[in-house]
Motif scaffolding. Structure first.
Motif, mmCIF file in Angstrom:
data_model
loop_
_atom_site.group_PDB
_atom_site.id
_atom_site.type_symbol
_atom_site.label_atom_id
_atom_site.label_comp_id
_atom_site.label_asym_id
_atom_site.label_seq_id
_atom_site.Cartn_x
_atom_site.Cartn_y
_atom_site.Cartn_z
ATOM 1 N N LYS A 1 -0.432 -4.162 3.628
ATOM 2 C CA LYS A 1 -0.709 -5.287 2.461
ATOM 3 C C LYS A 1 0.466 -6.034 1.368
ATOM 4 O O LYS A 1 0.506 -6.636 0.719
ATOM 5 C CB LYS A 1 -1.426 -5.270 1.046
ATOM 6 N N THR B 1 0.896 -1.420 -0.150
ATOM 7 C CA THR B 1 -0.460 -0.022 -0.227
ATOM 8 C C THR B 1 1.134 1.295 0.068
ATOM 9 O O THR B 1 0.504 2.207 -0.590
ATOM 10 C CB THR B 1 -1.060 -0.349 1.166
ATOM 11 N N LYS C 1 -2.319 3.386 -2.320
ATOM 12 C CA LYS C 1 -3.306 3.071 -0.982
ATOM 13 C C LYS C 1 -2.999 3.827 0.069
ATOM 14 O O LYS C 1 -4.421 4.029 0.932
ATOM 15 C CB LYS C 1 -3.870 1.594 -1.506
#
Ligand code: SAM
Ligand code: SF4
Length: 478
Positions: free
Chosen positions: A277, A161, A344
């Motif tokens: 992530k 991310t 993200k």
């Protein structure tokens, strides 16, 4: 990856008749190859571009280009903040640089060469717009002629991310083994002894032939090991989840493959890893470390950490400290989290750790790592290691040419080894007996070594080192 791209771009311009100059103000073409991983790197480029504003005003005929990740990610911003830039060229379009330079010189119109954004088209079209750039090599453009990077994979599909790489370098694509082997053979014929295979997640390398046959990294290592002249093969960087047993067995069984694995973990805390992530837990990472040690007992492992990632509590950070204490990494590259637009993490989580705290955590983790490095290095005193000699050490560069000079190289486990010796050892593989250690370096004495097929006993100090003809030591020493 950027060092390799720069080598290739400069090599292709040299084939057009250009040559490197020492000062930007003496150049007809000034190219900035850029990195976007952290904000600081980008700001340095804008400052450097700013310093050229006056020069460009007085010499409008020169060509200024921004190439690489920042060009791909921020073409509009580059255009606004540095309107005197003539070329903006992304990582997937570097083959076009000579043509773009000529076009600017001819038309004086700024040129833009960018790959497609992942959202702009289907995967196949986006992949095609990110070309793997692998033109003929130019040994003179490498830090040393006997070491070379070889790209085996471009792009990344992991989408951690915090990371811009999947957008700046595009979809993950593995290069054909035939091309990699052919390039490595040419490098070997030119005198290259060490190749470092490059990929963002190099251990997920997989090439599928038209008939369905698959080549994994372990297969590729086996094929590359058969090339005469290549003495060492390294590969960076590995993704923890993709560290398969067949790869570890290849590292163990193939003598030419360095017993060194760079496997970034990023954090020792599962909550943080989830927000990043990274697709694994600390438990899985620890299991992977145990598997590496069990299958390749000689291997050393290094890692990357990000400190101060969004929501990293003191307790989370302590878990990273615990992992560094316990895992005994050969070294750790530690970065303060830098929020990146378009990722993200930047959309989802506030950058809530103050800069002071990031700095302190960086220093704390580094201190633990340095203690481990010193212990690891001290445990190697008395050992005999095989070193590929890279050139003069920092001290050696300052030493008078008339006396003994300090040289540096790396062992098969990627440890930096420093010793006194003759400049003609540069580019040779020699045995060094380790006598002293600091957190960063092993110090040793050259033992009997094979030099160009002759067994020579190299004395500890070479009185007339400067009188011997040194091999050419390319560009800046590592
Ligand atoms: N592909 C490699 C991997 O996943 O391990 C790493 C590639 S990345 C260019 C190199 C390192 O930069 C990462 O391992 C990470 O530690 C660091 N990094 C990436 N994005 C970052 C960010 N936004 N802020 C700080 N460090 C970052
Ligand atoms: Fe970035 Fe993660 Fe890909 Fe590494 S694996 S390049 S950190 S997205």
């Amino acid at each position: 990856m950027n060092v390799l791209d720069s080598e290739l771009v400069v090599g292709s311009l040299r084939r057009q008749g250009y040559q490197l100059v020492a000062e930007p103000v003496d150049a007809d073409v000034i190219l900035f190859n850029t990195c976007s991983v952290r904000e600081h790197a980008e700001e340095k480029i804008y400052s450097a571009l700013g310093r050229l504003t006056g020069h460009k005003k007085h010499h409008p005929e020169i060509v200024i280009g921004v190439i690489g990740c920042m060009a791909q990610k921020d073409q509009e911003i580059v255009r606004k903040r540095a309107p005197h830039v003539d070329i903006v060229c992304g990582t997937g379009q570097l083959a076009r640089i000579p043509e773009l330079v000529e076009e600017v010189k001819r038309s004086r119109v700024p040129q833009y060469a960018l790959s497609l954004d992942r959202m702009e088209a289907n995967r196949h079209e986006v992949e095609a717009s990110f070309e793997s750039y692998d033109p003929p090599r130019d040994a003179a453009m490498r830090p040393t002629p006997f070491q070379a990077f070889v790209r085996i994979q471009i792009g990344c599909d992991k989408f951690c991310t915090y990371c811009v790489v999947p957008s700046t370098r595009g979809p993950e694509q593995s290069r054909s083994p035939e091309h990699i082997v052919a390039e490595s053979r040419i490098l070997a014929a030119e005198g290259c002894k060490e190749i470092t295979l490059l990929g963002q997640t190099v251990n997920s390398y997989e090439f599928v032939q038209g008939d369905g046959r698959r080549t994994r990294l372990s297969d590729l290592l086996e094929r590359l090991s058969t090339i005469n002249g290549i003495e060492r093969i390294k590969f960076i960087t590995n993704f923890p989840k993709d560290m398969t047993d067949d790869l570890l067995d290849a590292v163990r069984d193939l003598d030419k493959v360095c017993k060194y694995l760079h496997v970034p973990v990023q954090s020792g805390c599962n909550d943080v890893l989830k927000r990043m992530k990274r697709m694994y837990t600390v438990e899985l990472y620890r299991d992977m470390l145990a598997r590496c040690q069990e299958r390749v007992p000689a291997a050393v492992i290094s890692s990357d950490f990000i400190v101060g990632f969004c929501g990293e509590s003191e307790e989370s950070f302590q878990k990273s400290c615990d992992l560094v204490r316990e895992a005994k990494f050969k070294n750790s590259f530690i970065f303060k989290y830098s929020p990146r637009k378009g990722t993200k993490a930047d959309d989802l989580y506030p950058d809530d750790i103050p800069e002071e705290v990031k700095k302190r955590r960086n220093n704390d983790l580094l201190a633990i790592q340095n203690t481990n490095c010193l212990a690891d290095h001290r445990s190697r005193i008395g050992q005999r290691v095989t070193v590929l000699v890279e050139g003069y050490s920092k001290l050696g560069l300052r030493q008078p040419a008339s006396g003994p000079r300090q040289l540096t190289g790396r062992s098969m486990t990627d440890h930096i080894v420093v010793f006194d010796g003759s400049p003609r050892l540069v580019g040779q593989t020699i045995q060094v007996l380790i006598r002293e250690a600091s957190s960063f370096t092993l110090y040793g004495d050259v033992e009997t070594s094979e030099v160009d097929g002759l067994a020579l006993a190299i004395p500890e100090h070479v009185p007339n080192a400067a009188e011997e003809s040194p091999r050419r030591i390319g560009l800046p020493l590592l």
